[in-house]
Scaffold this active site. Structure first.
Site, PDB file in Angstrom:
ATOM      1  N   PHE A  62     -14.338  39.036 -19.049  1.00  0.00           N
ATOM      2  CA  PHE A  62     -13.954  39.164 -17.649  1.00  0.00           C
ATOM      3  C   PHE A  62     -14.933  38.358 -16.808  1.00  0.00           C
ATOM      4  O   PHE A  62     -16.132  38.594 -16.846  1.00  0.00           O
ATOM      5  CB  PHE A  62     -13.951  40.625 -17.174  1.00  0.00           C
ATOM      6  N   ASP A 121     -22.711  34.856 -18.391  1.00  0.00           N
ATOM      7  CA  ASP A 121     -22.250  35.638 -17.246  1.00  0.00           C
ATOM      8  C   ASP A 121     -22.970  36.985 -17.305  1.00  0.00           C
ATOM      9  O   ASP A 121     -22.595  37.878 -18.075  1.00  0.00           O
ATOM     10  CB  ASP A 121     -20.724  35.814 -17.324  1.00  0.00           C
ATOM     11  N   LYS A 171     -23.345  41.742  -8.523  1.00  0.00           N
ATOM     12  CA  LYS A 171     -23.458  43.207  -8.612  1.00  0.00           C
ATOM     13  C   LYS A 171     -24.819  43.778  -8.204  1.00  0.00           C
ATOM     14  O   LYS A 171     -25.065  44.003  -7.036  1.00  0.00           O
ATOM     15  CB  LYS A 171     -23.072  43.646 -10.021  1.00  0.00           C
TER      16      LYS A 171
END
Ligand SMILES: Cc1ncc(COP(=O)(O)O)c(C=O)c1O
Length: 406
Positions: free
Chosen positions: A136, A221, A250
């Site tokens: 993702f 990532d 995040k």
């Protein structure tokens, strides 16, 4: 609260399947809804609130910065941006940072940098990026294409050209997929949304070796795994390797929206002035929050707590796995933990919510635990007690206690 939800349904686009509560306040590992009900938060904004809700140091830094300077253009130097870039570089493999506002934007920047660098150094036909099934990387068109899960692609085709997918954990298929057009391999060190999938032994080291052999860039990532989530500041540190490019978001801003793409200088140079930008990227407010968050993670031994509490959480979840026969596996690193079920997870998440516990379900059958990294034993014990009730009631299991009545 019901009226608020009705208003939300009337005016907010329904891109999320939301649970029927409105959260209005947070402190540490807890949040409260509009009716005053308290919840223990093991979602933490999906790995955003690594220092818990409204950490006093983060709040103070935001207040101070808000009274000083909220926004100026990147046409000028920005003090908190410079400080955050320096801190990130001093504590990672990287020499340079590009700031943006989200994980998807950070990955977009990484994809653009990889293409630009590869085209300039190896030729115009070198632009392809290999990503992993179950990954993702975001919801923009490029990051959606990089996300190798067809369920997210449906209805948005045609996708961006230049991406190839291989199974996560399989080095041989990576080798077979590489061609002269391959610019980079992009991978989450631990897959988050894909179900908290850990890399097999030697996998990330193998990818690094393949990249070196073929002059391919390794993009990690770390949007979800970064900023201490796995017990090291960045997950790559567990595996004795360094990426060429890394993305963060995040947990970087302690709750404030921010993204970052980090790279070695020799690669970063490919993004010359005018080739990439973000109006709000690296703004004073978000970067001031980033500076205080990163400093607090490092100075308050948040990483040590994450490792210790991560082990404790794993042991305790494994204890529950021995009790309920519909739990197939507990896996994760630090305070990024997954519990794979043989049944759908969402009804359990809904029951836990009623019991005052926020957890998440990903990949349909994996309960995901992403508490603030400041969580201690009391919070974990309380969570487990509520989870036990949530699991017990759904569905009744042969092995479960039968005397427990809610
Ligand atoms: C590994 C990873 N990359 C990228 C993203 C996208 O981040 P954002 O939602 O901030 O665009 C996410 C979000 O969950 C993620 O987990």
């Amino acid at each position: 609260m019901e009226n608020l939800i009705k208003l939300g349904q009337a005016y907010v686009m329904s891109t999320y399947n939301r649970f029927p509560i409105v959260l209005v306040r947070g402190e540490g590992c807890r949040v409260w809804d509009a009716e005053g009900k308290e919840y223990l938060d093991f979602v933490a904004g999906l790995a955003v609130c690594n220092l818990g809700h409204c950490h006093p140091k983060v709040v103070a830094a935001i207040r101070e910065q808000a009274g000083k300077l909220l926004h100026v253009s990147n046409l000028y130097w920005i003090e908190p941006q410079i400080k955050l870039a320096e801190l990130l570089c001093r504590n990672s493999f990287a020499d340079k940072v590009f700031f943006c506002n989200s994980g998807a934007e950070a990955n977009e920047a990484a994809i653009k940098l990889a293409r630009k660098y590869a085209k300039e150094s190896r030729g115009a036909s070198c632009y392809e990026i290999i990503t992993m099934r179950g990954s993702f990387h975001g919801r923009t068109m490029a990051t959606l294409t990089a996300t190798a899960q067809e369920k997210f692609h449906k209805g948005f085709e045609p996708l961006l050209p230049g991406f190839k997918y291989v199974p996560y954990g399989d080095l041989e298929t990576v080798r077979q997929t590489i061609g002269p057009e391959t610019a980079a391999i992009m991978v989450e060190p631990i897959q988050g949304e894909g179900g908290v999938n850990l890399p097999p032994e030697g996998y990330l080291q193998g990818l690094r070796k393949i990249c070196d052999e073929h002059q391919i860039l390794l993009i990690l990532d770390e949007v979800q795994t970064g900023m201490g989530r796995t017990g090291k500041l960045f997950a790559y540190e567990h595996y004795g390797i360094e990426p060429d490019i890394m993305t963060l978001a995040k947990g970087l801003g302690g709750g404030v929206a921010i993204g970052a793409m980090l790279a070695k200088d020799s690669i970063a140079k490919a993004l010359a002035p005018g080739t990439h930008a973000a109006t709000f990227g690296g703004n004073p407010l978000a970067c001031a929050a980033g500076v205080v968050s990163l400093t607090t993670i490092l100075e308050d031994d948040v990483l040590g707590n994450t490792r210790q509490m991560g082990e404790y959480l794993r042991e305790q979840l494994q204890g529950l796995a021995g009790k309920y026969d519909f739990i197939s596996e507990v896996r994760g690193k630090g305070l990024m933990m997954g519990m794979e079920l043989k049944i759908e997870g969402r009804p359990i998440v809904a029951k836990c919510l009623k019991l005052g516990l926020l957890i998440n379900c990903t990949a349909d059958k994996v309960l995901r635990f992403l508490p603030p990294l400041i969580a201690g034993k009391p919070e974990i014990d309380e969570m487990l007690e509520r989870l036990d009730f949530g699991l017990y009631r759904n569905p009744p299991s042969k092995k479960a206690k039968t005397s427990l009545v809610l």
